[in-house]
Scaffold this active site. Structure first.
Site, PDB file in Angstrom:
ATOM      1  N   HIS A   1       0.837  -1.201   0.000  1.00 12.53           N
ATOM      2  CA  HIS A   1       0.000   0.000   0.000  1.00 12.53           C
ATOM      3  C   HIS A   1       0.864   1.240   0.000  1.00 12.53           C
ATOM      4  CE1 HIS A   1       0.786  -1.031   4.235  1.00 12.53           C
ATOM      5  NE2 HIS A   1       0.754   0.271   4.470  1.00 12.53           N
TER       6      HIS A   1
ATOM      7  N   CYS B   1       1.716   3.514  11.681  1.00 12.94           N
ATOM      8  CA  CYS B   1       2.680   3.029  10.695  1.00 12.94           C
ATOM      9  C   CYS B   1       2.978   4.170   9.724  1.00 12.94           C
ATOM     10  CB  CYS B   1       2.136   1.803   9.965  1.00 12.94           C
ATOM     11  SG  CYS B   1       0.699   2.127   8.916  1.00 12.94           S
TER      12      CYS B   1
END
Length: 705
Positions: free
Chosen positions: A65, A224
């Site tokens: 991603h 993250c």
């Protein structure tokens, strides 16, 4: 707005063998749907994100991603592999692959949907339903979380009964994810009332003994680098593990969709804290004085029960973090043994990292203005007073003046965020003030560096003073900005400003007078710095030195900028070329990374060589440094100039001596390629090629690389 995922974005027979090939196959579906505008640019962004940290998860899941300017709307593509694809998960290959693409300014609603998907991935029933889905439309409906009726309609030809059953399973899975929490919450209290059953005989003493049944309470932060998937998966994993252990877990997800702070009272009452993060925790000082377990975000996904047990053990032993004290963002992850030099490097890197976007925006606008209107465009009148819509020179003047405004923030932003890196938000005001003064007295880039360090030091000194409780509330808002700005202003105007301005002028004059051997040596040194750590601190120092000269450009500073960018393009281009001409010396994964390295190198993203350096630093880094030094020296010798601070080959029209510039890059790339092939070939002769190594490993023989 379109659906996040449709049947056209699902491949239930993904035939790719590598993670790069899988990303490409799924990205091509996005591009075909008009959701990705530049396939290669998007894949480069995916590869750069993958280089930060593997995206494979336990349970056979891969979630490549990224956020990218080449994405038109939040999009998700899904592929199912029969043989499995290695995404770096500890438990082996992934058969469920989700490619998540978010635009650079993705809206919170869709990011929330992505976070919901991330949580569902921790549910075995949900992943099981995806593994058994036979129609792309059915899989898309499951991922979207459609109601069973909608899922049945979307399945287009799937068996209605089967669709309903799976939809019901999926709905049940969603409820099951919430039921354990309530069930555990209701199952624990009955244990406490049990002594009250004999309470008819008025046994008042047992009541106080039964009260300690209040469960252990943990607050957690997950985050993250992209803030899309791992953030929410870690949260779900910790919450489930807490339910299983009879522990209350409250998670604050600091993701891309923003974050809602935990209730201060909840934090105050917590018995322990877990940080599962790969980017810095925001407002970390809230948790000072409590038992803390600090790990990466993947640990929160893969071993939540261990983290909960560890924080409980710390609480039992009375281990707590240091008492609350404002901590600089770049010091929050610092170890007790970090030297002052290490901390100083982190502070400077903070300023440079915040400065770079201003440099890129302002510098590229100025460079475009010169390309359109010529080098006399800097003498054009203000577009607020004179602008002709049909004249190219007016548009060039507009670009130049916007770029000039953006570039004018360079030194204040540098100083402000150096101070921020040292002293957190209280350092911003005196840092910006000091940086603005550095511009006023012509102290330039060096003045900004010194102003930032002074501002940070002054604020840190003020923060150490013991303040009466009644004044603490106004310290960060009134007292610290006022006192620190006065001190920094005094020092910059009357003490250090003039000497620094003289030094800056001397440096500028030296750069403008560079010629012959001196210029070539400087180019070689800058090339070595750019390639030594491939985007690390030394690379950033050389880059910051170059862009600092663009604030007051002259012939010398423009040559420096050209040499720095040329040298920075060499390492990824060399690795890409080496994997093309001698692929057998590289592993299959490295050959796939080599394809992305072409784009990264051409775009001046030196970090594209990191996967190669990480696997074989003793051969790759010296080879890259040699090529970078040759390119930097040749760029200087050829007299190449550059007004744009970034852009790689895409700003070649803005380069002085463009053909010689490309020749310098080509020669340096060939030098690095030849060296890395030679060094790897020597290793192959003594230890076997990568293919031989794999064969030896498979037969149980240990091979030393």
């Amino acid at each position: 707005m379109s659906e996040l995922i449709t049947a056209e974005l699902v491949d239930l027979d993904l035939s790719a063998e590598t993670k790069d090939a899988a990303a490409r196959s799924l990205a091509e579906r996005m591009a075909a749907s008009g959701r990705v505008t530049d396939l290669e640019g998007f894949l480069a962004d995916v590869a750069a994100r993958e280089a930060q940290m593997p995206t494979g998860l336990d349970g056979g899941i891969g979630i490549p991603h990224c956020r990218s300017t080449h994405v038109t709307e939040p999009t998700l593509a899904f592929g199912r592999s029969a043989s499995g694809i290695d995404f770096g998960a500890p438990d082996g290959p992934a058969d469920l692959i989700f490619l998540i693409a978010a635009p650079a300014g993705g809206d919170a609603d869709h990011l929330s949907i992505l976070s919901t998907l991330a949580r569902h991935l921790m549910d075995g029933e949900f992943t099981g339903a995806l593994r058994s889905a036979t129609e792309p439309g059915r899989a898309a409906s499951l991922i979207r979380g459609d109601a069973p009726e909608a899922a049945e309609a979307d399945a287009t030809g799937a068996d209605a009964t089967g669709a309903d059953a799976t939809g019901a399973d999926e709905a049940g899975a969603g409820e099951a994810a919430e039921e354990p929490t309530t069930a555990a919450a209701e199952a624990t209290p009955p244990a406490a009332p049990e002594p009250s059953t004999p309470a008819a005989a008025e046994p008042t003493p047992p009541e106080p003994a039964a009260q300690p049944a209040v469960p252990f309470r943990i607050v957690a932060i997950t985050s993250c680098p992209t803030g899309i998937a791992h953030t929410y998966m870690a949260a779900e994993s910790l919450e489930k593990a807490g339910t299983a252990a009879g522990v209350e877990v409250f998670v604050e997800t600091q993701g891309s969709a923003g974050f809602k702070r935990l209730d201060p009272q909840l934090v105050a009452d917590a018995d322990g804290v877990i940080f599962a993060h790969d980017v810095e925790v925001r407002d970390k000082e809230r948790f000072a004085g409590k038992p803390i377990v600090d790990v990466g975000v993947k640990a929160g996904i893969n071993r939540p029960a261990e983290l909960i047990a560890e924080v409980r053990q710390k609480a039992a032993r009375g281990e707590v973090s240091a008492p609350a004290r404002p901590t600089a963002p770049m010091d929050k992850g610092a170890g007790a043994t970090d030297s002052y030099a290490t901390r100083l490097r982190k502070w400077l890197m903070t300023g440079v990292s915040y400065m770079v976007p201003f440099v890129a925006a302002g510098g590229l606008l100025i460079a475009l203005a010169f390309a359109i209107g010529g080098y006399t465009i800097n003498k054009a009148p203000s577009v607020a007073d004179h602008f002709v819509w049909t004249e190219a020179t007016s548009w060039a003047a507009l670009l130049f003046q916007i770029g000039g405004v953006a570039f004018g923030f360079l030194v204040p932003v540098l100083a402000g965020f150096i101070a921020y890196g040292m002293a957190d938000r209280p350092g911003l005001v005196p840092g910006f003030v000091g940086g603005a003064i550095a511009l006023t007295i012509n102290a330039g880039f060096l003045g900004g560096l010194i102003a930032g360090l002074i501002a940070g030091a002054v604020v840190m000194a003020i923060q150490r003073v013991t303040i009466p409780p009644v004044l603490r509330g106004i310290m960060p808002v009134v007292v610290i900005p006022l006192i620190s700005s006065v001190i920094v202003g005094f020092l910059m105007f009357l003490v250090v400003g003039k000497p620094v301005a003289a030094l800056q002028k001397g440096l500028t004059d030296w750069l403008s007078g560079l010629s012959g051997a001196n210029a070539i040596i400087l180019g070689a040194i800058l090339g070595l710095m750019m390639c030594f750590d491939l985007g690390g601190p030394l690379n950033k120092v050389a880059y910051a030195f170059a862009v600092g000269g663009l604030a007051n450009p002259n012939e010398g500073s423009l040559k420096v900028m050209a040499a720095v960018m040329a040298a920075g393009m060499v390492p990824p281009l060399a690795m890409a070329l080496a994997t093309t001409v001698r692929g057998r010396l590289f592993t299959k994964a490295e050959r796939e990374n080599g394809k992305a390295a072409w784009v990264l190198g051409a775009s001046f993203i030196t970090e594209g060589a990191i996967p190669f350096a990480a696997a074989d630093p003793l051969r790759v880094i010296p080879s890259a440094m040699a090529g970078g030094a040759v390119t930097g020296a040749l760029s200087m010798a050829f007299g190449c100039t550059l007004r744009a601070p970034h852009g790689g080959i895409f700003v070649v029209p803005l380069i002085g001596q463009p053909l010689l510039y490309l020749l310098a890059i080509a020669i340096g790339t060939c030098v690095s390629t030849a060296l890395v092939i030679l060094l790897k070939g020597l290793r192959g002769a003594s230890a076997g090629s990568p293919a031989d190594t794999s064969a030896s490993d498979a037969s149980g023989v240990t091979v030393a690389a």
